[in-house]
Write an enzyme that holds these catalytic residues in place. Structure first.
Site: not given
Length: 725
Positions: A66, A90, A94-95, A157, A277
């Site tokens: 990702h 990124h 956080e993870d 992201d 149109d």
């Protein structure tokens, strides 16, 4: 240069045969970078892959795919290497166990700051997901103010998440799609990034309404042969004429997306055929002079529609977009929309702030989209300082994100862009918060107009201010910009609190006098103990609560004087407070004094006040029929009167009986206006063949002013009688 390698991140840069295809795809997309910078990308992937080891996406793929895909989206925008490295990493703060200090040591402070800016606020606890998302957005905006590349990573992201939305649950799909359409696609548009905006909108529409999207997609692809032939013929005629004039150009026909068609059908109530149109073309030429030359050429091929020409080159949109727009009468009865721009304008229109990415340390000067983006973000930051909550701030941002704009000139000739339907007051707050707070009127093209006047593009606006002027609650009813709304609310809260404290002070003082004491004579320890007992941080908070009716002044006075031997219990007297101790009001006490609509008191009337919980004092005329009910609660009575200096306009109502004939209403309205009174509303009460009874809701300054209005109205021959309601 790659920074020295710290011991805790020892991963050799992998060789080609050990590198997955998705990383090689990223490197191919980043071929515009020098070889040593592309090596840094592989290094970032190695660090990110090790950090995310064992983590999988909902689709079952390794998680690292990702962030690398996010970096590839950005590489297609030709951004710098620091942005790409930050994109690959990124989600690490956080993870994963990696922290900011490790990233800074390995890849430099800039990359660490970019990653930190994108990181969501998962460490804090919020009441709900909505508040967490709003607070996360506020934090991201602060990071954007320091470095615009934060939002580039966030948009990329979101784009990759939207491309892979299928793995999410239906509820999550709907929530993410709605958030994308409400916040992220408009941000991309506000930053001029049309390619990313269009894809986000289309993916969001497909996730929210899959069947509608599929039907529109199918109908767009199945364009009738007749239409394709007409498109080719128009294109050939335009190209031939441009070539004959010696203009080097690129001519492309524009295809509408399902989302733009759906939006137009919804907003304008049109059918699919009516929306389709329209023939759309884009002409890209070499210079600005060529743009105007090309405009003359297309106007010579087909006649332009009156009033449909827009010059966004001379006056660029707020996101830096520049182009000439014109609409022509087509040969088949269908309008032809033409956009004319230079190659650089086209690049900025497609990529916005990502076009020719130049970082603040050196390089060329930032492009107009970047300058305008910085200006927009700094305005948002100014407004967020005065906002009570993240959710309120996010709502204000949403208001500013739909840039259907008007372009206005300041007296010095500067251009300000504001959302459609903006008023003179919105313009005042756009100039400066202090200008807005002190605004009393405006001059639009040298003509004096009220602050609620809606503005249109091209007007020159000058704000008239007065130091004594202050924001009014009614202003919130007609301003449209988030900045104006936030500033007015902030100022009103401040003024209301000040007024409440002053009025509460007078009320408590009077209640204490009834018990033979005063605030000044109360022992400080006694007052502090009482405030502590009721958990008031300061005396001002207690006084404001008294004014707002949340605490009865008599009860507070008794509690404060209990230790002093105060024995008079007002609650048991059953009588009104002494009239000689009236609290005097000016009528300007915002939020804590309300004038009852049943009797509409005005200066000069005999009045009384009734304490209502949370709403302060409700003012009634003494002869109001409802006053009898209030006698049952004497502890809530407040003896009030008019101050010597009373200002402002007060509501009153007149019943006027007139001849029932044409033109009568206009005569009465003119008489009221001549007496310098505003009419707020007109309503027929009774009507027969000869006579009509009309209720006029008006604004007056005092009983004397009202008497003047009644006198002027009675003089009219068509009037049979006037009485105050």
């Amino acid at each position: 240069m790659t920074p020295a390698e710290p011991a805790h991140l020892e991963h050799a840069t992998p060789a080609d045969d050990a590198v997955p295809d998705y990383v090689l795809d990223l490197e191919r997309a980043a071929e515009y970078l020098p070889a040593e910078q592309r090596a840094l990308l592989r290094r970032a992937w190695a660090v990110g892959a090790a950090a995310h080891a064992g983590q999988l996406r909902k689709s079952g793929e390794p998680y690292i795919t990702h962030p690398v895909a996010v970096a590839r989206v950005l590489a297609e925008q030709n951004v710098d290497v620091e942005t790409l490295v930050a994109a690959i990493l990124h989600d690490t703060i956080e993870d994963t166990p990696l922290d900011r200090a490790q990233l800074a040591a390995e890849f430099g402070e800039t990359v660490a700051e970019l990653v930190d800016g994108v990181t969501k606020l998962d460490k804090l606890k919020f009441q709900d997901r909505q508040e967490a998302a709003a607070e996360s957005f506020r934090k991201m905006l602060l990071a954007m103010a320091r470095d615009l590349r934060v939002i580039l990573i966030k948009l990329a992201d979101r784009l990759h998440n939207m491309r892979t939305l299928g793995a999410q649950s239906p509820e999550a799909r709907e929530r993410i799609a709605r958030e994308t359409l409400e916040i992220y696609a408009p941000i991309a548009q506000r930053l001029g990034m049309n390619l990313i905006k269009s894809e986000l909108q289309d993916l969001g529409f497909r996730a929210l309404h899959p069947i509608r999207h599929a039907v529109l997609q199918k109908r767009i692809r199945a364009q009738p042969l007749l239409r394709r032939e007409a498109l080719a013929r128009i294109e050939a005629q335009l190209a031939q004429k441009l070539a004959n004039e010696g203009l080097q150009h690129r001519l492309v026909s524009r295809v509408k997306s399902p989302w733009s068609i759906y939006n137009k059908m919804q907003a304008e109530g049109k059918t699919f055929t009516q929306v389709m149109d329209v023939f759309g073309f884009r002409i890209i030429v070499g210079t600005v002079a060529d743009c105007y030359h090309a405009l003359g050429v297309v106007h010579s091929v087909y006649k332009p529609l009156d009033g449909r020409f827009r010059d966004f080159i001379a006056i660029p949109k707020a996101n830096g977009y520049q182009s000439l727009h014109t609409v022509l009468f087509g040969p088949y009865g269908s309008p032809i929309e033409v956009q004319i721009r230079t190659q650089e304008m086209d690049l900025i229109a497609e990529r916005g702030i990502a076009a020719h990415w130049t970082y603040k340390h050196g390089g060329e000067a930032p492009n107009s989209a970047q300058v305008r983006a910085h200006s927009w973000i700094s305005n948002l930051l100014e407004s967020q300082r005065g906002t009570g909550s993240s959710l309120e701030f996010l709502e204000n941002v949403k208001v500013d994100l739909f840039p259907d704009e008007v372009y206005l000139f300041t007296p010095k000739g500067d251009i300000l862009s504001l959302p459609r339907n903006s008023t003179a007051l919105d313009f005042a707050y756009a100039v400066h918060t202090d200008v807005g707070n002190q605004a009393v009127a405006a001059r639009v093209d040298k003509k004096l107009v009220p602050l609620r006047t809606k503005l249109v593009s091209g007007q020159k606006v000058e704000v008239v201010t007065a130091k004594s002027s202050m924001p009014k609650p009614q202003w919130l009813e007609f301003v449209v910009t988030g900045k104006a709304r936030t500033a007015i609310r902030h100022q009103l809260k401040h003024l209301e609190h000040e007024d409440a404290v002053r009025l509460g002070h007078r009320m408590l003082d009077r209640a204490l006098e009834e018990l033979g004491s005063s605030l000044e004579r109360l022992p400080a320890p006694r007052l502090d103990a009482y405030l502590g007992e009721l958990r008031y941080p300061r005396l001002e908070e207690l006084l404001a609560d008294i004014a707002l009716g949340n605490r009865m002044p008599a009860q507070v006075a008794q509690a404060l004087t209990r230790d002093e031997g105060g024995t008079l219990d007002l609650l048991d007297t059953g009588a009104m407070p002494r009239s000689g101790d009236k609290i005097l009001i000016t009528g300007n006490e915002r939020g804590i004094i309300t004038f009852a609509s049943c009797c509409m008191p005005i200066p000069g009337d005999e009045i009384m006040g009734y304490h209502t919980t949370g709403r302060g004092i409700m003012v009634h005329r003494m002869e109001c029929p409802n006053v009898a009910d209030y006698r049952k609660s004497p502890e809530r009575w407040v003896a009030i009167g008019w101050d010597r200096e009373v200002s402002g306009d007060f509501g009153a109502a007149l019943r006027v009986e007139v001849d029932n004939s044409p033109g009568v209403l206009a005569q009465v309205a003119a008489a009221i206006a001549e007496a310098h009174s505003n009419i707020d509303g007109v309503e027929y009460l009774e009507r027969d063949t000869n006579v009509a009874a009309i209720r006029f809701s008006i604004e007056v300054k005092s009983r004397k002013h009202l008497a003047d209005v009644i006198r002027r109205t009675r003089r009219l021959q068509v009037v049979h009688g006037v009485q105050r309601l």
